[in-house]
Design a protein around this motif. Structure first.
Motif, PDB file in Angstrom:
ATOM      1  N   VAL A  55      26.468  -8.687 -15.700  1.00 50.59           N
ATOM      2  CA  VAL A  55      27.339  -9.489 -16.563  1.00 50.59           C
ATOM      3  C   VAL A  55      28.418 -10.167 -15.717  1.00 50.59           C
ATOM      4  O   VAL A  55      28.747 -11.340 -15.916  1.00 50.59           O
ATOM      5  CB  VAL A  55      27.973  -8.613 -17.657  1.00 50.59           C
ATOM      6  N   GLY A  56      28.977  -9.418 -14.758  1.00 52.27           N
ATOM      7  CA  GLY A  56      29.973 -10.009 -13.867  1.00 52.27           C
ATOM      8  C   GLY A  56      29.383 -11.141 -13.041  1.00 52.27           C
ATOM      9  O   GLY A  56      30.021 -12.196 -12.863  1.00 52.27           O
ATOM     10  N   ALA A  57      28.165 -10.947 -12.538  1.00 52.42           N
ATOM     11  CA  ALA A  57      27.496 -12.001 -11.762  1.00 52.42           C
ATOM     12  C   ALA A  57      27.258 -13.232 -12.621  1.00 52.42           C
ATOM     13  O   ALA A  57      27.392 -14.375 -12.155  1.00 52.42           O
ATOM     14  CB  ALA A  57      26.184 -11.468 -11.199  1.00 52.42           C
ATOM     15  N   LYS A  58      26.909 -13.030 -13.892  1.00 54.62           N
ATOM     16  CA  LYS A  58      26.710 -14.153 -14.811  1.00 54.62           C
ATOM     17  C   LYS A  58      27.982 -14.987 -14.931  1.00 54.62           C
ATOM     18  O   LYS A  58      27.940 -16.223 -14.930  1.00 54.62           O
ATOM     19  CB  LYS A  58      26.302 -13.631 -16.192  1.00 54.62           C
ATOM     20  N   MET A  59      29.132 -14.322 -15.002  1.00 52.98           N
ATOM     21  CA  MET A  59      30.399 -15.034 -15.123  1.00 52.98           C
ATOM     22  C   MET A  59      30.727 -15.796 -13.837  1.00 52.98           C
ATOM     23  O   MET A  59      31.223 -16.922 -13.880  1.00 52.98           O
ATOM     24  CB  MET A  59      31.526 -14.063 -15.463  1.00 52.98           C
ATOM     25  N   LEU A  60      30.431 -15.183 -12.696  1.00 54.74           N
ATOM     26  CA  LEU A  60      30.728 -15.830 -11.421  1.00 54.74           C
ATOM     27  C   LEU A  60      29.843 -17.056 -11.176  1.00 54.74           C
ATOM     28  O   LEU A  60      30.257 -18.001 -10.495  1.00 54.74           O
ATOM     29  CB  LEU A  60      30.547 -14.832 -10.274  1.00 54.74           C
TER      30      LEU A  60
END
Length: 310
Positions: A269-274
């Motif tokens: 999920v964090g990678a998706k935001m980045l």
């Protein structure tokens, strides 16, 4: 108006829960009862999702209704999965204080009420930050990736609750009784008011939820920037958290690999935001990946025995 109506709905659901608790009294929640209530809360969340689709379809058409409902479903599933971490920590807290099973229900019901109130504030603050500073998404993303790595490294390690700074401060500065007094949080002992260990447990439960909310709320904002969707998905997941606890409490050790799956979900999920300016991950893909990781983690936990058991 939608927030007011939803708030009244949640208040009514919680009031029914309190009335049932009062009617049933202190009792050990069986696995059957916990499973039944888990199904009830999942059904309530699904019913709200169906109503949301119908409401948005009438106002904005099929495409908007489909997109928003998928965002709600993905947010609910992410929060439901991450809530398992809450359950594991609650087990540690109740075990440390030797709280009988028949007293845990009251603590968790008040914990749910506090969690909903605190998360409403955190979601509002998150929505304000996103509106004012679009770059905050990158901060959330980096934070979630770091959190995912930390969760992966610490999965399976026991917590030293006795060294908790908050617990040590409360024991050192507040009048606390040595023994439990049933379901009471406050009693009169030797002519003065004193807190019971059950109150300390309630405080730790609430603080634990705030800590986990800092992880889970940005994760749902990665799926949707609509604060109403974030709040409703979060709230329904929290409402069913108590039933989930009693369902998993006796078999938490079986899901020893689930923590790794949750860590992977948070990191993804964090990678998706980045990467949102490079590639926008479809909500359907995020929903599918989340469900698949949870299913694989659970299945692997049941198939592979913990090291101690080997």
């Amino acid at each position: 108006m939608l927030y007011l109506a939803f708030g009244l709905l949640v208040a009514a659901l919680v009031a029914v829960d309190f009335l049932l608790l009062r009617a049933q009294g202190s009792h050990r929640v069986s696995t059957r009862e916990a499973a039944l209530w888990s199904l009830v809360w999942v059904a309530a969340a699904a019913a709200f999702g169906a109503w949301l689709w119908w409401h948005l379809h009438g106002l904005y058409g099929a495409e908007v209704a489909r997109r928003k409902t998928l965002e709600y479903a993905a947010g609910y599933l992410i929060e439901k999965g991450l809530a398992v971490e809450n359950v594991f920590v609650w087990i540690t807290i109740f075990t440390y204080f030797a709280i009988p099973a028949e007293l845990q229900k009251r603590v968790l019901l008040w914990g749910v009420v506090g969690a909903i109130a605190m998360r409403a504030v955190l979601i509002y603050l998150g929505a304000v930050l996103i509106r004012q500073f679009e770059w905050i998404f990158y901060v959330f993303g980096a934070f979630l990736v770091g959190t995912g790595v930390k969760m992966f490294l610490f999965t399976g390690k026991s917590a030293d609750l006795g060294g908790n700074p908050l617990l040590r401060w409360m024991r050192g500065h507040l009048p606390v009784t040595q023994a439990l007094h049933g379901e009471r949080f406050l009693v009169r002992e030797r002519g003065r008011r004193a807190l019971t260990p059950l109150f300390l447990v309630l405080v730790l439960v609430e603080v634990t939820d705030v800590v986990f909310a800092v992880d889970s709320i940005p994760a749902i904002f990665a799926v949707t920037a609509d604060p109403f969707i974030v709040f409703t998905a979060n709230t329904f997941a929290i409402l069913g958290l108590r039933a989930m606890y009693f369902l998993l409490a006796d078999m938490a050790a079986r899901f020893h690999l689930l923590g790794y799956g949750l860590a992977l979900i948070v990191a993804l999920v964090g990678a998706k935001m980045l990467l949102m300016d490079v590639y926008k991950v479809p909500v359907t893909l995020m929903l599918g990946v989340t469900a698949a990781v949870l299913a694989i983690s659970i299945a692997a936990s049941l198939l592979v025995k913990p090291r101690a058991s080997r």
